[in-house]
Scaffold this active site. Structure first.
Site, PDB file in Angstrom:
ATOM      1  N   ASN A 195      -5.501   0.951   2.436  1.00 39.30           N
ATOM      2  CA  ASN A 195      -6.926   1.165   2.648  1.00 39.30           C
ATOM      3  C   ASN A 195      -7.270   2.635   2.877  1.00 39.30           C
ATOM      4  OD1 ASN A 195      -7.538  -1.509   2.314  1.00 39.30           O
ATOM      5  ND2 ASN A 195      -7.444  -2.004   4.487  1.00 39.30           N
ATOM      6  N   CYS A 237     -10.766  -2.228  11.714  1.00 39.47           N
ATOM      7  CA  CYS A 237      -9.970  -3.430  11.980  1.00 39.47           C
ATOM      8  C   CYS A 237      -8.894  -3.748  10.948  1.00 39.47           C
ATOM      9  CB  CYS A 237     -10.864  -4.661  12.164  1.00 39.47           C
ATOM     10  SG  CYS A 237     -11.990  -4.522  13.557  1.00 39.47           S
ATOM     11  N   ASP A 238      -8.708  -2.900   9.949  1.00 38.71           N
ATOM     12  CA  ASP A 238      -7.628  -3.145   8.981  1.00 38.71           C
ATOM     13  C   ASP A 238      -7.135  -1.815   8.406  1.00 38.71           C
ATOM     14  OD1 ASP A 238      -5.793  -4.640   7.558  1.00 38.71           O
ATOM     15  OD2 ASP A 238      -7.160  -5.032   5.896  1.00 38.71           O
ATOM     16  N   VAL A 239      -6.829  -0.881   9.287  1.00 38.85           N
ATOM     17  CA  VAL A 239      -6.329   0.426   8.855  1.00 38.85           C
ATOM     18  C   VAL A 239      -4.869   0.284   8.445  1.00 38.85           C
ATOM     19  CG1 VAL A 239      -5.892   2.819   9.522  1.00 38.85           C
ATOM     20  CG2 VAL A 239      -7.909   1.611  10.417  1.00 38.85           C
ATOM     21  N   THR A 243      -3.873  -6.500   9.142  1.00 40.64           N
ATOM     22  CA  THR A 243      -2.676  -6.632   8.317  1.00 40.64           C
ATOM     23  C   THR A 243      -1.446  -6.656   9.206  1.00 40.64           C
ATOM     24  OG1 THR A 243      -3.740  -5.473   6.474  1.00 40.64           O
ATOM     25  CG2 THR A 243      -1.321  -5.562   6.475  1.00 40.64           C
TER      26      THR A 243
END
Length: 208
Positions: free
Chosen positions: A51, A45-47, A88
């Site tokens: 990260n 959910c935040d690639v 993001t």
């Protein structure tokens, strides 16, 4: 990790084309493991490039699961839905703002925004300048431009050189980069059901 984040290395321009392709493949393998092989299905959910970390051999490691979603493989459960938008800006799939169900395809979308950034050197986090994904800071303009280049020029050799980041030094394998761009365009479709899975992405990037 010894070489920090992918984001830091993209800014500094330290990655040659071979490393960029290998990082894209390694990140895809990491996400495929989370989606399909881990005991519980994990939606990251935040690639984004910050990260994805690089070790001493520039092998990529997907990290930071602060926003992750665990889904029981038998289906349902208290963790099967979200109550707020996560991720993001610039890398988030359209279903976040369309109030659609959240699946592993949000990671597929985000991953391929990262891939376009790896290849083109343009970030969706910057708006209104030459470093932005397009003048409005939106992905659609870039995707439309890339598709026009592909369908207008035909041969990979003719369009890929217009798309890849000219700042990167060293010889580029045009065939591999061409496949990478084409896969990216499939993964950033607005319709989540039309996007491939991460294992299908790997099959396209590493054909047998």
């Amino acid at each position: 990790m010894e070489y920090g984040s992918l984001g830091e290395n993209l800014i500094s321009g330290t990655l040659d084309w071979e490393k960029r392709f290998d990082i894209a493949v390694g990140s895809a393998k990491g996400l495929a493991y989370l989606h399909e092989e881990y005991l519980e299905r994990v939606h990251h959910c935040d690639v984004n490039p910050q990260n994805i970390l690089l070790d001493s051999n520039f092998q990529s490691k997907v990290e930071n699961f602060g926003l992750f979603k665990l889904v029981n493989r038998r289906g349902g459960g208290k963790n099967s839905s979200f109550t707020r938008v996560r991720g993001t800006r610039g890398y988030m799939a359209p279903e976040w703002i369309s109030n659609l169900s959240i699946t592993s395809k949000v990671d597929v979308y985000s991953y391929e925004v990262v891939v376009l950034e790896i290849v083109m050197g343009k970030s969706p986090m910057t708006t209104g300048d030459q470093g932005s994904i397009n003048k409005g800071g939106e992905l659609r303009g870039l995707v439309k431009w890339v598709r026009e280049k592909i369908y207008g020029n035909g041969e990979i050799e003719l369009w890929i050189e217009e798309i890849i980041n000219p700042v990167v030094k060293g010889k580029c394998d045009l065939r591999k980069m061409g496949i990478l761009v084409q896969v990216a365009l499939e993964c950033v479709k607005d319709d989540k059901d039309a996007r491939p899975t991460m294992s299908q992405v790997i099959e396209r990037l590493l054909p047998h």
